[in-house]
Design a protein around this motif. Structure first.
Motif, PDB file in Angstrom:
ATOM      1  N   LYS A 189       8.807   4.443  67.933  1.00 16.55           N
ATOM      2  CA  LYS A 189       7.417   3.958  68.446  1.00 16.55           C
ATOM      3  C   LYS A 189       6.876   4.765  69.917  1.00 16.55           C
ATOM      4  O   LYS A 189       7.419   4.681  70.958  1.00 16.55           O
ATOM      5  N   GLY A 190       6.341   5.860  69.918  1.00 16.45           N
ATOM      6  CA  GLY A 190       5.753   6.572  71.215  1.00 16.45           C
ATOM      7  C   GLY A 190       6.748   7.125  71.510  1.00 16.45           C
ATOM      8  O   GLY A 190       6.333   7.787  73.358  1.00 16.45           O
ATOM      9  N   ASP A 191       8.087   7.483  71.217  1.00 21.49           N
ATOM     10  CA  ASP A 191       8.932   9.054  71.937  1.00 21.49           C
ATOM     11  C   ASP A 191       7.896   9.955  71.289  1.00 21.49           C
ATOM     12  O   ASP A 191       7.581   9.512  70.034  1.00 21.49           O
ATOM     13  N   ARG A 192       8.457  11.538  71.885  1.00 22.76           N
ATOM     14  CA  ARG A 192       8.533  12.131  71.613  1.00 22.76           C
ATOM     15  C   ARG A 192       9.787  12.454  70.249  1.00 22.76           C
ATOM     16  O   ARG A 192      10.633  12.249  70.472  1.00 22.76           O
ATOM     17  N   GLY A 193       8.887  13.188  69.403  1.00 19.72           N
ATOM     18  CA  GLY A 193       9.849  13.393  67.523  1.00 19.72           C
ATOM     19  C   GLY A 193      10.432  15.304  68.114  1.00 19.72           C
ATOM     20  O   GLY A 193       9.924  15.616  68.915  1.00 19.72           O
ATOM     21  N   ASP A 194      11.906  14.800  68.421  1.00 20.49           N
ATOM     22  CA  ASP A 194      12.873  16.087  68.465  1.00 20.49           C
ATOM     23  C   ASP A 194      13.453  16.456  67.510  1.00 20.49           C
ATOM     24  O   ASP A 194      13.329  17.349  67.057  1.00 20.49           O
ATOM     25  N   ALA A 195      13.242  15.267  66.409  1.00 19.76           N
ATOM     26  CA  ALA A 195      14.269  15.395  64.939  1.00 19.76           C
ATOM     27  C   ALA A 195      13.624  15.030  63.163  1.00 19.76           C
ATOM     28  O   ALA A 195      12.598  14.055  64.241  1.00 19.76           O
ATOM     29  N   MET A 196      13.799  15.153  62.544  1.00 27.03           N
ATOM     30  CA  MET A 196      13.471  14.827  61.515  1.00 27.03           C
ATOM     31  C   MET A 196      15.073  14.064  60.493  1.00 27.03           C
ATOM     32  O   MET A 196      15.891  14.978  60.631  1.00 27.03           O
ATOM     33  N   PHE A 197      14.781  12.889  59.440  1.00 32.06           N
ATOM     34  CA  PHE A 197      16.097  12.706  59.110  1.00 32.06           C
ATOM     35  C   PHE A 197      16.074  11.966  57.570  1.00 32.06           C
ATOM     36  O   PHE A 197      14.852  11.772  57.121  1.00 32.06           O
ATOM     37  N   PHE A 198      16.900  12.820  56.846  1.00 31.08           N
ATOM     38  CA  PHE A 198      16.986  12.560  55.878  1.00 31.08           C
ATOM     39  C   PHE A 198      17.907  11.565  55.605  1.00 31.08           C
ATOM     40  O   PHE A 198      19.672  11.153  56.645  1.00 31.08           O
ATOM     41  N   ILE A 199      17.940  10.203  54.643  1.00 36.93           N
ATOM     42  CA  ILE A 199      18.668   9.144  54.199  1.00 36.93           C
ATOM     43  C   ILE A 199      20.149   9.676  52.677  1.00 36.93           C
ATOM     44  O   ILE A 199      19.604   9.779  52.104  1.00 36.93           O
ATOM     45  N   ALA A 200      21.088  10.120  53.779  1.00 37.44           N
ATOM     46  CA  ALA A 200      22.477  10.750  52.216  1.00 37.44           C
ATOM     47  C   ALA A 200      22.453   8.961  51.862  1.00 37.44           C
ATOM     48  O   ALA A 200      23.346   9.294  50.906  1.00 37.44           O
ATOM     49  N   SER A 201      22.716   8.032  52.358  1.00 31.87           N
ATOM     50  CA  SER A 201      22.747   7.034  52.048  1.00 31.87           C
ATOM     51  C   SER A 201      23.256   5.269  52.872  1.00 31.87           C
ATOM     52  O   SER A 201      22.750   5.882  53.986  1.00 31.87           O
ATOM     53  N   GLY A 202      22.110   4.543  52.401  1.00 30.51           N
ATOM     54  CA  GLY A 202      21.699   3.313  52.987  1.00 30.51           C
ATOM     55  C   GLY A 202      20.491   3.071  53.338  1.00 30.51           C
ATOM     56  O   GLY A 202      19.171   3.859  52.262  1.00 30.51           O
ATOM     57  N   ALA A 203      19.600   2.364  53.672  1.00 36.84           N
ATOM     58  CA  ALA A 203      18.054   2.109  53.893  1.00 36.84           C
ATOM     59  C   ALA A 203      17.593   1.757  54.900  1.00 36.84           C
ATOM     60  O   ALA A 203      18.396   1.285  56.212  1.00 36.84           O
ATOM     61  N   VAL A 204      16.316   2.106  55.399  1.00 30.80           N
ATOM     62  CA  VAL A 204      16.181   1.820  56.322  1.00 30.80           C
ATOM     63  C   VAL A 204      14.470   1.064  56.170  1.00 30.80           C
ATOM     64  O   VAL A 204      13.933   1.082  55.534  1.00 30.80           O
ATOM     65  N   GLU A 205      14.312   0.481  57.342  1.00 30.52           N
ATOM     66  CA  GLU A 205      12.364  -0.441  57.165  1.00 30.52           C
ATOM     67  C   GLU A 205      12.057   0.429  58.763  1.00 30.52           C
ATOM     68  O   GLU A 205      12.116   0.956  59.738  1.00 30.52           O
ATOM     69  N   VAL A 206      11.158   1.414  57.715  1.00 31.66           N
ATOM     70  CA  VAL A 206       9.527   1.080  58.887  1.00 31.66           C
ATOM     71  C   VAL A 206       9.108   0.380  59.201  1.00 31.66           C
ATOM     72  O   VAL A 206       7.512   0.688  58.330  1.00 31.66           O
ATOM     73  N   LEU A 207       8.292   0.194  60.872  1.00 29.35           N
ATOM     74  CA  LEU A 207       7.500  -0.994  60.604  1.00 29.35           C
ATOM     75  C   LEU A 207       6.234  -0.138  61.283  1.00 29.35           C
ATOM     76  O   LEU A 207       5.939  -0.027  62.434  1.00 29.35           O
ATOM     77  N   VAL A 208       5.397  -0.717  60.329  1.00 30.49           N
ATOM     78  CA  VAL A 208       3.886   0.092  60.009  1.00 30.49           C
ATOM     79  C   VAL A 208       2.841  -0.421  61.454  1.00 30.49           C
ATOM     80  O   VAL A 208       2.300  -1.767  60.292  1.00 30.49           O
ATOM     81  N   PRO A 209       2.449   0.065  62.435  1.00 28.55           N
ATOM     82  CA  PRO A 209       1.944  -0.966  63.140  1.00 28.55           C
ATOM     83  C   PRO A 209       0.824  -1.509  62.056  1.00 28.55           C
ATOM     84  O   PRO A 209       0.220  -2.840  62.278  1.00 28.55           O
TER      85      PRO A 209
END
Ligand code: CMP
Length: 141
Positions: free
Chosen positions: A48-68
């Motif tokens: 959070k707070g970083d400049r975005g320079d890419a997007m990501f696709f999940i080919a396998s596995g899982a992530v968690e998004v910590l939405v404020p």
């Protein structure tokens, strides 16, 4: 020692529903734009707070998004994508995204993202619709 893991990118691309329905020629072209990356368990992929320079696709596995705004993290899995909001809005990353285990990711750099959505209106509107839904404070996916 640096971990060197090689993936068949085209095979990973087929796991993403957004691309799965495309003709194989198109998949091959998109595969040349994507870079495979392995995220380790607990690794913060997007901060959070970083400049975005890419997007990501999940080919396998899982992530968690910590939405404020949300009490619980939002879980995303195989076939989902993240990191699109900063690219679309040209604002900073709005959440931390953390790997829940080993995750095979496909990384699309900003300049390739802009080229790809410029050439493919359907792809652009799909990514935009997902980002729009995520912008609603009560929306969790
Ligand atoms: P971005 O802002 O670039 O970086 C953080 C990412 O987390 C964001 O893009 C989205 O991909 C994702 N994200 C933010 N809010 C939500 C939400 N409510 N549900 C799912 N994913 C989200």
């Amino acid at each position: 020692p640096k971990l060197d893991v090689r993936f068949d990118v085209a095979e990973l691309v087929r796991r993403v529903p957004l691309f799965a329905g495309l003709p194989s020629e198109r998949v091959a072209t998109i595969a040349t734009l994507l870079r495979a990356q392995l995220a380790l368990p607990g690794e913060t992929i997007v901060r959070k707070g970083d400049r975005g320079d890419a997007m990501f696709f999940i080919a396998s596995g899982a992530v968690e998004v910590l939405v404020p705004m949300l009490a619980e993290p939002v879980k995303l899995g195989t076939g989902d994508f993240f990191g699109e909001m900063a690219l679309l809005s040209r604002q900073r990353r709005n959440a931390d995204v953390r790997a829940l285990g080993y995750c095979q990711l496909l990384v699309l750099d900003e300049k390739d993202f802009r080229r790809l959505v410029q050439k493919d209106a359907d792809l652009q509107s799909h990514i935009q619709a997902v980002a729009e839904a995520r912008r609603q404070p009560t929306q969790s996916s």
